[in-house]
Design a protein around this motif. Structure first.
Motif, PDB file in Angstrom:
ATOM      1  N   ARG A 106      10.981   5.352  -4.951  1.00  0.00           N
ATOM      2  CA  ARG A 106      10.510   6.350  -5.920  1.00  0.00           C
ATOM      3  C   ARG A 106      11.632   6.870  -6.800  1.00  0.00           C
ATOM      4  NH1 ARG A 106       6.070   9.680  -2.371  1.00  0.00           N
ATOM      5  NH2 ARG A 106       4.377   8.183  -2.668  1.00  0.00           N
ATOM      6  N   ALA A 107      12.817   7.038  -6.235  1.00  0.00           N
ATOM      7  CA  ALA A 107      13.959   7.482  -7.038  1.00  0.00           C
ATOM      8  C   ALA A 107      14.298   6.442  -8.106  1.00  0.00           C
ATOM      9  CB  ALA A 107      15.170   7.736  -6.140  1.00  0.00           C
ATOM     10  N   MET A 108      14.168   5.164  -7.747  1.00  0.00           N
ATOM     11  CA  MET A 108      14.461   4.090  -8.705  1.00  0.00           C
ATOM     12  C   MET A 108      13.425   4.021  -9.825  1.00  0.00           C
ATOM     13  SD  MET A 108      15.589   1.037  -6.118  1.00  0.00           S
ATOM     14  CE  MET A 108      15.824  -0.178  -7.415  1.00  0.00           C
ATOM     15  N   THR A 109      12.214   4.475  -9.560  1.00  0.00           N
ATOM     16  CA  THR A 109      11.137   4.361 -10.547  1.00  0.00           C
ATOM     17  C   THR A 109      10.799   5.691 -11.220  1.00  0.00           C
ATOM     18  OG1 THR A 109       9.421   4.681  -8.854  1.00  0.00           O
ATOM     19  CG2 THR A 109      10.097   2.406  -9.322  1.00  0.00           C
ATOM     20  N   ALA A 110      11.497   6.754 -10.862  1.00  0.00           N
ATOM     21  CA  ALA A 110      11.161   8.090 -11.358  1.00  0.00           C
ATOM     22  C   ALA A 110      11.190   8.182 -12.883  1.00  0.00           C
ATOM     23  CB  ALA A 110      12.096   9.128 -10.747  1.00  0.00           C
ATOM     24  N   ALA A 111      12.169   7.584 -13.507  1.00  0.00           N
ATOM     25  CA  ALA A 111      12.332   7.722 -14.958  1.00  0.00           C
ATOM     26  C   ALA A 111      11.293   6.950 -15.760  1.00  0.00           C
ATOM     27  CB  ALA A 111      13.734   7.282 -15.372  1.00  0.00           C
ATOM     28  N   VAL A 112      10.819   5.838 -15.234  1.00  0.00           N
ATOM     29  CA  VAL A 112       9.905   4.975 -16.007  1.00  0.00           C
ATOM     30  C   VAL A 112       8.508   4.881 -15.411  1.00  0.00           C
ATOM     31  CG1 VAL A 112      11.747   3.575 -16.990  1.00  0.00           C
ATOM     32  CG2 VAL A 112      10.724   2.907 -14.822  1.00  0.00           C
ATOM     33  N   GLY A 113       8.306   5.457 -14.261  1.00  0.00           N
ATOM     34  CA  GLY A 113       7.007   5.383 -13.606  1.00  0.00           C
ATOM     35  C   GLY A 113       6.926   4.197 -12.673  1.00  0.00           C
ATOM     36  N   PRO A 114       5.928   4.217 -11.815  1.00  0.00           N
ATOM     37  CA  PRO A 114       5.820   3.155 -10.813  1.00  0.00           C
ATOM     38  C   PRO A 114       5.426   1.819 -11.433  1.00  0.00           C
ATOM     39  CG  PRO A 114       3.942   4.638 -10.666  1.00  0.00           C
ATOM     40  CD  PRO A 114       4.880   5.222 -11.668  1.00  0.00           C
ATOM     41  N   PRO A 115       6.007   0.743 -10.944  1.00  0.00           N
ATOM     42  CA  PRO A 115       5.636  -0.587 -11.428  1.00  0.00           C
ATOM     43  C   PRO A 115       4.322  -1.041 -10.806  1.00  0.00           C
ATOM     44  CG  PRO A 115       7.234  -0.800  -9.685  1.00  0.00           C
ATOM     45  CD  PRO A 115       7.061   0.678  -9.934  1.00  0.00           C
ATOM     46  N   THR A 116       3.779  -2.111 -11.322  1.00  0.00           N
ATOM     47  CA  THR A 116       2.594  -2.713 -10.728  1.00  0.00           C
ATOM     48  C   THR A 116       3.032  -3.532  -9.519  1.00  0.00           C
ATOM     49  OG1 THR A 116       1.517  -2.829 -12.882  1.00  0.00           O
ATOM     50  CG2 THR A 116       0.644  -4.253 -11.143  1.00  0.00           C
ATOM     51  N   ILE A 117       2.384  -3.278  -8.385  1.00  0.00           N
ATOM     52  CA  ILE A 117       2.687  -3.999  -7.150  1.00  0.00           C
ATOM     53  C   ILE A 117       1.368  -4.551  -6.622  1.00  0.00           C
ATOM     54  CG2 ILE A 117       3.744  -3.882  -4.868  1.00  0.00           C
ATOM     55  CD1 ILE A 117       4.923  -1.138  -5.778  1.00  0.00           C
ATOM     56  N   ARG A 118       1.382  -5.831  -6.270  1.00  0.00           N
ATOM     57  CA  ARG A 118       0.162  -6.467  -5.788  1.00  0.00           C
ATOM     58  C   ARG A 118       0.430  -7.224  -4.493  1.00  0.00           C
ATOM     59  NH1 ARG A 118      -2.471  -4.031  -9.282  1.00  0.00           N
ATOM     60  NH2 ARG A 118      -3.007  -4.803 -11.309  1.00  0.00           N
ATOM     61  N   TYR A 119      -0.596  -7.266  -3.663  1.00  0.00           N
ATOM     62  CA  TYR A 119      -0.563  -8.063  -2.446  1.00  0.00           C
ATOM     63  C   TYR A 119      -0.966  -9.496  -2.781  1.00  0.00           C
ATOM     64  CZ  TYR A 119      -2.151 -10.107   1.909  1.00  0.00           C
ATOM     65  OH  TYR A 119      -2.332 -10.951   2.966  1.00  0.00           O
ATOM     66  N   VAL A 120      -0.251 -10.465  -2.198  1.00  0.00           N
ATOM     67  CA  VAL A 120      -0.635 -11.881  -2.282  1.00  0.00           C
ATOM     68  C   VAL A 120      -0.630 -12.450  -0.869  1.00  0.00           C
ATOM     69  CG1 VAL A 120       0.207 -12.291  -4.640  1.00  0.00           C
ATOM     70  CG2 VAL A 120       1.746 -12.671  -2.706  1.00  0.00           C
ATOM     71  N   ALA A 123       0.820  -1.210   0.000  1.00  0.00           N
ATOM     72  CA  ALA A 123       0.000   0.000   0.000  1.00  0.00           C
ATOM     73  C   ALA A 123       0.857   1.265   0.000  1.00  0.00           C
ATOM     74  CB  ALA A 123      -0.933  -0.006   1.208  1.00  0.00           C
ATOM     75  N   GLN A 124       1.917   1.285   0.790  1.00  0.00           N
ATOM     76  CA  GLN A 124       2.786   2.457   0.837  1.00  0.00           C
ATOM     77  C   GLN A 124       3.504   2.674  -0.489  1.00  0.00           C
ATOM     78  OE1 GLN A 124       5.203   1.605   4.274  1.00  0.00           O
ATOM     79  NE2 GLN A 124       3.601   2.224   5.709  1.00  0.00           N
ATOM     80  N   ALA A 125       4.043   1.618  -1.062  1.00  0.00           N
ATOM     81  CA  ALA A 125       4.766   1.740  -2.332  1.00  0.00           C
ATOM     82  C   ALA A 125       3.826   2.112  -3.478  1.00  0.00           C
ATOM     83  CB  ALA A 125       5.490   0.429  -2.641  1.00  0.00           C
ATOM     84  N   SER A 126       2.564   1.695  -3.375  1.00  0.00           N
ATOM     85  CA  SER A 126       1.567   2.013  -4.401  1.00  0.00           C
ATOM     86  C   SER A 126       0.980   3.406  -4.221  1.00  0.00           C
ATOM     87  CB  SER A 126       0.437   0.982  -4.367  1.00  0.00           C
ATOM     88  OG  SER A 126       0.930  -0.304  -4.637  1.00  0.00           O
ATOM     89  N   GLY A 127       1.258   4.033  -3.085  1.00  0.00           N
ATOM     90  CA  GLY A 127       0.757   5.377  -2.832  1.00  0.00           C
ATOM     91  C   GLY A 127      -0.625   5.429  -2.218  1.00  0.00           C
ATOM     92  N   THR A 128      -1.133   4.293  -1.737  1.00  0.00           N
ATOM     93  CA  THR A 128      -2.474   4.290  -1.139  1.00  0.00           C
ATOM     94  C   THR A 128      -2.440   4.368   0.384  1.00  0.00           C
ATOM     95  OG1 THR A 128      -2.579   1.871  -1.161  1.00  0.00           O
ATOM     96  CG2 THR A 128      -3.455   3.027  -3.088  1.00  0.00           C
ATOM     97  N   ALA A 129      -1.255   4.334   0.977  1.00  0.00           N
ATOM     98  CA  ALA A 129      -1.116   4.471   2.425  1.00  0.00           C
ATOM     99  C   ALA A 129       0.078   5.371   2.720  1.00  0.00           C
ATOM    100  CB  ALA A 129      -0.918   3.104   3.086  1.00  0.00           C
ATOM    101  N   LYS A 130      -0.004   6.075   3.816  1.00  0.00           N
ATOM    102  CA  LYS A 130       1.053   7.000   4.221  1.00  0.00           C
ATOM    103  C   LYS A 130       2.194   6.244   4.900  1.00  0.00           C
ATOM    104  CE  LYS A 130       1.666  11.243   6.876  1.00  0.00           C
ATOM    105  NZ  LYS A 130       2.247  12.102   5.894  1.00  0.00           N
ATOM    106  N   CYS A 131       3.409   6.684   4.611  1.00  0.00           N
ATOM    107  CA  CYS A 131       4.599   6.128   5.263  1.00  0.00           C
ATOM    108  C   CYS A 131       4.939   6.936   6.497  1.00  0.00           C
ATOM    109  CB  CYS A 131       5.805   6.181   4.320  1.00  0.00           C
ATOM    110  SG  CYS A 131       5.778   4.980   3.018  1.00  0.00           S
ATOM    111  N   ARG A 132       5.484   6.225   7.490  1.00  0.00           N
ATOM    112  CA  ARG A 132       5.958   6.878   8.710  1.00  0.00           C
ATOM    113  C   ARG A 132       7.314   6.274   9.076  1.00  0.00           C
ATOM    114  NH1 ARG A 132       0.576   7.111   9.011  1.00  0.00           N
ATOM    115  NH2 ARG A 132      -0.502   8.682  10.203  1.00  0.00           N
TER     116      ARG A 132
END
Length: 126
Positions: free
Chosen positions: A95-109, A75-84
């Motif tokens: 985010r720095a690693m994904t800045a150039a290409v945009g965020p990858p798809t991340i799913r919970y399993v 949730a935090q990496a996807s931007g749906t929850a706040k980090c503390r």
């Protein structure tokens, strides 16, 4: 068209906080790291996600999905929850690693479906 490449990640530590370990499973390949420093289980999950992103990119494919069993990290990496706390630093790295290409798809399993979690449990604690 081939299906998306599934990249499973998991991290943990014993005790918590304690020595962290991570695993990434992708394309039949398992990478296990038994000691990636001292921290919390949340730190370990973040380090596993960051390593999973690095491994996925090393295959040169853009069609991958990162799969983990930490609902908070997903949730935090996807931007749906706040980090503390320390998670903020990990999110900044991600985010720095994904800045150039945009965020990858991340799913919970579920834990029982996370091949990286299964690898951690069977390799280190069996």
């Amino acid at each position: 068209m081939p299906s998306r490449l599934k990249v499973f990640f998991d991290g943990g530590c014993r005790p918590n906080p304690g020595r962290m370990e991570i695993a990434v499973v992708m394309g039949g390949r398992t990478e296990l790291f038994r000691d990636v420093g001292h921290g919390t289980s949340m730190d370990a999950e973040w380090l596993a996600l960051i390593h999973a992103l690095t491994v996925a990119r090393s295959f040169g494919r853009a069609d991958y999905v990162l799969l983990g069993d930490s609902a908070n990290v997903v949730a935090q990496a996807s931007g749906t929850a706040k980090c503390r706390g320390d998670a903020v630093r990990h999110l900044e790295t991600f985010r720095a690693m994904t800045a150039a290409v945009g965020p990858p798809t991340i799913r919970y399993v579920k834990r029982s479906q996370n091949l990286a979690g299964i690898a951690l449990t069977t390799r280190f604690y069996a």
